[in-house]
Write an enzyme that holds these catalytic residues in place. Structure first.
Site, short mmCIF file in Angstrom:
data_model
loop_
_atom_site.label_atom_id
_atom_site.label_comp_id
_atom_site.label_asym_id
_atom_site.label_seq_id
_atom_site.Cartn_x
_atom_site.Cartn_y
_atom_site.Cartn_z
N GLU A 1 0.83 -1.20 0.00
CA GLU A 1 0.00 0.00 0.00
C GLU A 1 0.87 1.25 0.00
O GLU A 1 1.97 1.25 0.55
CB GLU A 1 -0.89 0.01 1.24
CG GLU A 1 -2.01 -0.98 1.15
CD GLU A 1 -2.74 -1.14 2.48
OE1 GLU A 1 -3.95 -0.87 2.51
OE2 GLU A 1 -2.10 -1.51 3.46
N CYS B 1 3.67 8.53 0.31
CA CYS B 1 4.24 7.69 1.36
C CYS B 1 4.33 6.28 0.80
O CYS B 1 3.31 5.70 0.41
CB CYS B 1 3.31 7.74 2.58
SG CYS B 1 3.80 6.62 3.90
N CYS C 1 6.44 -6.59 7.63
CA CYS C 1 7.52 -6.02 8.45
C CYS C 1 7.84 -7.01 9.55
O CYS C 1 6.97 -7.71 10.05
CB CYS C 1 7.05 -4.70 9.07
SG CYS C 1 8.35 -3.86 10.02
N CYS D 1 6.65 -3.95 16.23
CA CYS D 1 6.19 -2.88 17.14
C CYS D 1 4.76 -3.19 17.59
O CYS D 1 3.91 -3.56 16.79
CB CYS D 1 6.25 -1.52 16.46
SG CYS D 1 7.93 -1.04 16.03
N CYS E 1 1.59 -1.32 15.92
CA CYS E 1 1.59 -1.09 14.48
C CYS E 1 0.90 -2.22 13.71
O CYS E 1 1.18 -3.40 13.94
CB CYS E 1 3.02 -0.94 13.98
SG CYS E 1 3.11 -0.62 12.20
N GLY F 1 6.78 -1.60 6.40
CA GLY F 1 8.16 -2.07 6.33
C GLY F 1 9.14 -1.17 7.04
O GLY F 1 8.82 -0.03 7.40
N GLU F 2 10.33 -1.72 7.27
CA GLU F 2 11.40 -0.96 7.91
C GLU F 2 12.47 -0.68 6.85
O GLU F 2 13.18 -1.60 6.44
CB GLU F 2 11.96 -1.77 9.10
CG GLU F 2 13.26 -1.28 9.68
CD GLU F 2 13.29 0.21 10.00
OE1 GLU F 2 12.33 0.73 10.60
OE2 GLU F 2 14.29 0.87 9.63
N SER G 1 11.96 6.97 7.51
CA SER G 1 11.61 6.77 8.91
C SER G 1 12.08 5.39 9.37
O SER G 1 11.84 4.39 8.71
CB SER G 1 10.08 6.87 9.05
OG SER G 1 9.68 6.62 10.38
N SER H 1 11.57 6.75 14.91
CA SER H 1 10.38 6.42 15.69
C SER H 1 10.81 6.16 17.11
O SER H 1 11.36 5.11 17.43
CB SER H 1 9.70 5.18 15.10
OG SER H 1 9.29 5.46 13.79
N LEU H 2 10.58 7.14 17.96
CA LEU H 2 11.09 7.08 19.33
C LEU H 2 10.03 6.51 20.28
O LEU H 2 10.23 5.48 20.90
CB LEU H 2 11.52 8.48 19.75
CG LEU H 2 12.36 8.61 21.01
CD1 LEU H 2 13.67 7.86 20.87
CD2 LEU H 2 12.64 10.09 21.31
N HIS H 3 8.93 7.21 20.40
CA HIS H 3 7.73 6.76 21.12
C HIS H 3 7.87 6.56 22.63
O HIS H 3 6.87 6.35 23.32
CB HIS H 3 7.17 5.47 20.52
CG HIS H 3 6.92 5.55 19.04
ND1 HIS H 3 6.53 6.70 18.40
CD2 HIS H 3 7.05 4.61 18.05
CE1 HIS H 3 6.40 6.47 17.11
NE2 HIS H 3 6.71 5.22 16.87
N ASN I 1 -3.09 6.07 16.15
CA ASN I 1 -4.26 5.70 15.37
C ASN I 1 -4.68 4.32 15.83
O ASN I 1 -3.89 3.38 15.74
CB ASN I 1 -3.91 5.64 13.89
CG ASN I 1 -3.49 6.99 13.38
OD1 ASN I 1 -4.23 7.95 13.47
ND2 ASN I 1 -2.27 7.07 12.87
N1 SAH Z 1 9.45 1.10 10.10
C1 SAH Z 1 9.55 2.51 10.01
C2 SAH Z 1 8.58 3.17 9.07
C3 SAH Z 1 7.15 2.69 9.06
S1 SAH Z 1 6.11 3.14 10.40
C4 SAH Z 1 9.48 3.15 11.40
O1 SAH Z 1 9.27 2.42 12.35
O2 SAH Z 1 9.69 4.34 11.53
C5 SAH Z 1 5.82 4.86 10.24
C6 SAH Z 1 5.53 5.52 11.56
O3 SAH Z 1 4.22 5.20 12.03
C7 SAH Z 1 6.47 5.13 12.66
O4 SAH Z 1 6.81 6.24 13.43
C8 SAH Z 1 5.61 4.18 13.47
O5 SAH Z 1 6.11 4.00 14.76
C9 SAH Z 1 4.29 4.89 13.41
N2 SAH Z 1 3.14 4.08 13.78
C10 SAH Z 1 2.97 2.76 13.61
N3 SAH Z 1 1.77 2.38 14.07
C11 SAH Z 1 1.15 3.50 14.53
C12 SAH Z 1 -0.11 3.75 15.10
N4 SAH Z 1 -1.01 2.77 15.28
N5 SAH Z 1 -0.40 5.02 15.44
C13 SAH Z 1 0.48 6.02 15.23
N6 SAH Z 1 1.68 5.85 14.70
C14 SAH Z 1 2.03 4.59 14.34
#
Ligand code: SAH
Length: 350
Positions: free
Chosen positions: A95, A108, A115, A119, A122, A162-163, A194, A217-219, A293
């Site tokens: 997608e 995007c 992947c 996470c 995700c 994907g990463e 990212s 992606s820190l979180h 989300n």
């Molecule tokens: N693998 C890469 C790129 C894909 S994810 C990465 O981890 O950065 C793109 C972004 O969406 C990342 O910051 C990821 O952590 C975030 N993401 C994934 N699931 C999410 C969700 N349910 N709500 C908000 N952000 C999310």
């Protein structure tokens, strides 16, 4: 055994020139072919009308030129965002999302089918990794969308499924092709990659000294919390990741973007904000706050508006550059982390 035919869409101009001249053609033919593929979005030799017929036949006979087939598109009723579903030639699907911003149109793209980073929040991680995408398959997402919308693409973000740093060589090749003068010639500064934090490849990327934006992606701002949310953090710890980010900035002069998704009750308290300020103190960076989300299979919920705003204020007070990400396309599951293989559920989009 039959050897695989080379894919001319994944070759850079130098390689294509070598390939073409080895077959006895003039070097300028390579440039013509390259421009057909990368500027005009043409994949069939028959349409490359300025080539001699014999060369067109030879191309058809000896090489491939990857094409993605559009399986469906959904258009957001809220904001024109378009989510595309593409067939890869082997039956996998990916997608991609098209978004209109004041600054230009952004695509995007996915870098892998599935992947393997796992996470917890995700949607892309649910079925694991099917395979890496080739550079041509990444480019095709941009080319098909440009053709479908009829509009110029000015920004590309590698933030779909994907990463990207888990598919490192193809990613580098993709960026080189995308930004090449004889291709779409997108500025490196308009490309964002990212990553969830694969440290060795962040270091390798830094040494490439590209002008792209690196988003991390820190979180979470503590090792403990981060490793609960993101298994990758157990392999590459937070301090190691931050050191890699500082190195990236030193090598490229490019400010890092940190993505921080907010999960109510998990990482959105004022202590969490304080910890984040501590972690980023003195760094030239930008923080993007993303209310999570909701994903059906995951239990995370977004914070209340007040919690979100007070988290942001806390960062601002500490002099940190921060924005709240505008979520486009959430009504069509196109927002972050919601890309998924819906067709498996028999809800194929059209
Ligand atoms: N693998 C890469 C790129 C894909 S994810 C990465 O981890 O950065 C793109 C972004 O969406 C990342 O910051 C990821 O952590 C975030 N993401 C994934 N699931 C999410 C969700 N349910 N709500 C908000 N952000 C999310």
């Amino acid at each position: 055994m039959q050897t695989k035919k080379p894919d001319i869409k994944s070759m850079n101009l130098t390689e294509l020139t070598e390939y073409i001249t080895a077959a006895g053609e003039k070097p300028f033919r390579a440039k013509q072919i390259y421009q057909w593929i990368h500027q005009k979005g043409v994949s069939s030799a028959d349409e490359m009308t300025n080539l001699p017929a014999a060369l067109r036949e030879a191309l058809k006979e000896n090489c491939t030129c990857t094409v993605l087939k559009q399986a469906g598109v959904q258009v957001s009723a809220q904001d024109e965002t378009r989510k595309y579903l593409f067939w890869l030639e082997d039956g996998n699907m990916v997608e991609s999302v098209w978004m209109r911003y004041k600054t230009g149109n952004s695509v995007c793209i996915s870098s892998q089918a599935g992947c393997r980073m796992g996470c917890k929040f995700c949607a892309s991680a649910i079925d694991g990794l099917a395979r890496n995408l080739t550079p041509a398959e990444m480019l095709e997402q941009v080319y098909r969308i440009a053709a479908d919308t009829g509009e110029r693409v000015s920004n590309v973000v590698v933030m779909g499924t994907g990463e990207p740093l888990d598919n490192y060589d193809s990613l580098l090749r993709f960026i080189a092709l995308l930004c090449s003068e004889e291709g779409l010639h997108i500025s490196q500064r308009n490309v964002t990659v990212s990553t969830c934090g694969l440290v060795p490849n962040i270091l390798a990327l830094a040494r490439q000294k590209l002008q792209i934006t690196l988003a991390i992606s820190l979180h979470a701002a503590s090792q403990q919390k981060r490793s609960r949310l993101m298994p990758v953090a157990r392999r590459y710890g937070l301090q190691e990741l931050m050191a890699a980010c500082r190195y990236y900035f030193e090598m490229t002069g490019r400010r890092i973007t940190f993505e921080y998704s907010l999960f109510a009750g998990e990482n959105d308290s004022s202590e969490d904000a304080d910890m984040l300020c501590g972690l980023l103190s003195g760094m030239n960076c930008h923080v993007n706050l993303i209310p999570v989300n909701p994903v059906k299979e995951r239990e995370f919920v977004p914070p209340k508006k007040e919690a979100l705003l007070s988290f942001k204020k806390n960062l601002e007070k500490n002099g940190i550059n921060v924005t709240i990400r505008r979520e486009l396309g959430s009504d069509i599951d196109a927002a972050c982390g919601q890309l998924r293989k819906r067709y498996r559920e028999g809800r194929c989009i059209t």
